[in-house]
Design an enzyme around this catalytic site. Sequence first.
Site, PDB file in Angstrom:
ATOM      1  N   ASP A  30      31.037  32.162  74.075  1.00 58.51           N
ATOM      2  CA  ASP A  30      30.328  31.423  73.031  1.00 58.51           C
ATOM      3  C   ASP A  30      29.672  30.197  73.644  1.00 58.51           C
ATOM      4  O   ASP A  30      30.165  29.658  74.648  1.00 58.51           O
ATOM      5  CB  ASP A  30      31.280  31.003  71.902  1.00 58.51           C
ATOM      6  N   LEU A 154      33.633  44.907  58.612  1.00 53.72           N
ATOM      7  CA  LEU A 154      34.748  44.022  58.297  1.00 53.72           C
ATOM      8  C   LEU A 154      34.586  43.385  56.930  1.00 53.72           C
ATOM      9  O   LEU A 154      33.491  43.015  56.516  1.00 53.72           O
ATOM     10  CB  LEU A 154      34.855  42.894  59.328  1.00 53.72           C
ATOM     11  N   GLU A 156      35.840  40.030  55.078  1.00 57.55           N
ATOM     12  CA  GLU A 156      36.542  38.767  55.291  1.00 57.55           C
ATOM     13  C   GLU A 156      37.773  38.749  54.399  1.00 57.55           C
ATOM     14  O   GLU A 156      37.733  39.128  53.237  1.00 57.55           O
ATOM     15  CB  GLU A 156      35.624  37.586  54.980  1.00 57.55           C
ATOM     16  N   LYS A 208      24.858  50.233  58.180  1.00 58.76           N
ATOM     17  CA  LYS A 208      25.356  48.963  57.629  1.00 58.76           C
ATOM     18  C   LYS A 208      24.444  48.445  56.517  1.00 58.76           C
ATOM     19  O   LYS A 208      24.910  47.998  55.463  1.00 58.76           O
ATOM     20  CB  LYS A 208      25.483  47.921  58.735  1.00 58.76           C
ATOM     21  N   ASN A 255      33.605  45.388  38.798  1.00 60.09           N
ATOM     22  CA  ASN A 255      34.207  44.252  38.107  1.00 60.09           C
ATOM     23  C   ASN A 255      33.122  43.230  37.800  1.00 60.09           C
ATOM     24  O   ASN A 255      32.604  42.568  38.710  1.00 60.09           O
ATOM     25  CB  ASN A 255      35.302  43.625  38.965  1.00 60.09           C
ATOM     26  N   GLY A 257      31.257  39.888  36.671  1.00 59.18           N
ATOM     27  CA  GLY A 257      31.624  38.497  36.855  1.00 59.18           C
ATOM     28  C   GLY A 257      30.499  37.699  37.469  1.00 59.18           C
ATOM     29  O   GLY A 257      29.318  37.945  37.205  1.00 59.18           O
ATOM     30  N   GLY A 261      28.383  36.993  47.100  1.00 61.75           N
ATOM     31  CA  GLY A 261      27.808  35.929  47.920  1.00 61.75           C
ATOM     32  C   GLY A 261      28.254  36.119  49.349  1.00 61.75           C
ATOM     33  O   GLY A 261      28.496  37.232  49.800  1.00 61.75           O
ATOM     34  N   CYS A 264      26.863  37.753  54.314  1.00 64.04           N
ATOM     35  CA  CYS A 264      26.415  39.114  54.653  1.00 64.04           C
ATOM     36  C   CYS A 264      25.568  39.762  53.566  1.00 64.04           C
ATOM     37  O   CYS A 264      24.359  39.940  53.746  1.00 64.04           O
ATOM     38  CB  CYS A 264      27.630  39.996  54.968  1.00 64.04           C
ATOM     39  N   LYS A 267      21.948  38.154  52.376  1.00 69.73           N
ATOM     40  CA  LYS A 267      20.897  38.114  53.406  1.00 69.73           C
ATOM     41  C   LYS A 267      20.608  39.513  53.955  1.00 69.73           C
ATOM     42  O   LYS A 267      19.474  39.803  54.361  1.00 69.73           O
ATOM     43  CB  LYS A 267      21.253  37.130  54.515  1.00 69.73           C
TER      44      LYS A 267
END
Length: 491
Positions: A30, A154, A156, A208, A255, A257, A261, A264, A267
């Site tokens: 990194d 993945l 989060e 994806k 669901n 509501g 957001g 991922c 955008k």
Amino acid sequence: MRLTVIGTGYLGAVHAACMAEIGHDVLGVDVDHEKVAGLSEGRPPFYEPGFEDVLTRALDSGRLRFTTDLREAAAHGEVHFICVGTPQQAGSQAADLRYVDAVVDGLAPNLSAPCLIVGKSTVPVGTTARLAARVARLAPPGTRVELAWNPEFLREGFAVDDTLRPDRIVTGVTGKAADEALRRVYAPMLAAGVPYLVTDPNTAELVKSAANSFLATKISFINAMAEICDATGADVATLADAIGHDTRIGRQFLNAGLGFGGGCLPKDIRAFTVRAQELGVGPAVAFLGQVDEINQRQRSRTVALARQLLGGDLTGRRVTVLGATFKPNSDDVRDSPALAVATELHRQGARVRVHDPEGAAKAVLAHPELRCGADLLTACQGAELVLHLTEWSEYRELDPVKLARVVRTPLLIDGRNALPHDAWRAAGWTVKALGRPAPPPEEPRQAGDRAVEPLRTLIASPAASGSQASGVPSPALPVSPVGGVSSVSGT
């Protein structure tokens, strides 16, 4: 195998630690010196359940270390994973690929042995081919470098489990050597029976984008139905249960509501739309614009409902928002619907306090105008309205009786339709939620009703001679549309 993982955000740091966990020799890379130092000491730069334990084990095993030097990475890796971010471009809905390009530009000139570069970041279709040409131009003459794409899936909050026990592995390759290398990387998963799909890079890149677009569409569909339910008095939760029993549809992601957001889904569907337009097939995914609009509208509808419940003016009203992260089990506040609502309530004059089990510090950093409380009860002290906007288990387990003692008005908006509304109402709360009808008022008891039969028997008995009884019906809560948003609540 000797692997490098370039980029140590959510995706890269977890991938690096988990690859070391299954036995590979991993070097994480990194440009952020502080992040590299923290990871090297076992201090994650983000909250992710289970990650710190995996990181510690990987470091202790000697199979994981971190650096900021791409030249060291080039010398180390047989396989180089690109895990940097692809955020939305400023002033555009397209994906910003500058970080992906920077990895290739820094890595390729330093390669000296045959290797495989594997992208895991979410990118527009055609990126692998473009990067392959870039590598061919920048790598030393005669150095054999292959490119492949291996999209990540993945979630989060579940990133460790999703890496070690994925529901599928997709690889886009152009040659046998790349396929064999990736099969060696994921050998433990393949031995455990994880589905392994081998395809071309274009298809792998599209997987994806297509998956995120479908999930976003399903979420926005049920939220569109919630608007119809508000207009008709129907119940979106029952509607979702009913259509979810159809195996062609399924109940997951239905669901209603506040919407989705994070860093991922929003955008990614925008970048997918832009790329389709570049390819001349924009009309094929034009519906994603509506998906995005519906999702954004849930935020404004929630603010409008809050304003309605507080009499049409938020100025000076004390409001508590439960949740700052875009989802539970994370400290990620990127494009958080909860924070978007909180900041708009503040903009309209409300005195907003925000609570979040893990994301409060990042919320204040992103929005210093907000007040974030570490203690939940203190954050709710004197509140005239409480909004539940991130479905942390801590909030689902709240005692509504205890909470009612500290607020000024027991008034709740359940922005996630996740709380037990009956229990909250029994504790004296007025509960509202998008797409849910107000509960019917209690019917006045009549002399002929079964409910008063024991009373009739008592009156008729000699011992009760001369006694009287009367009932007072409970008043019904008024239901009136304000600002185009119906006053709604859960059952």
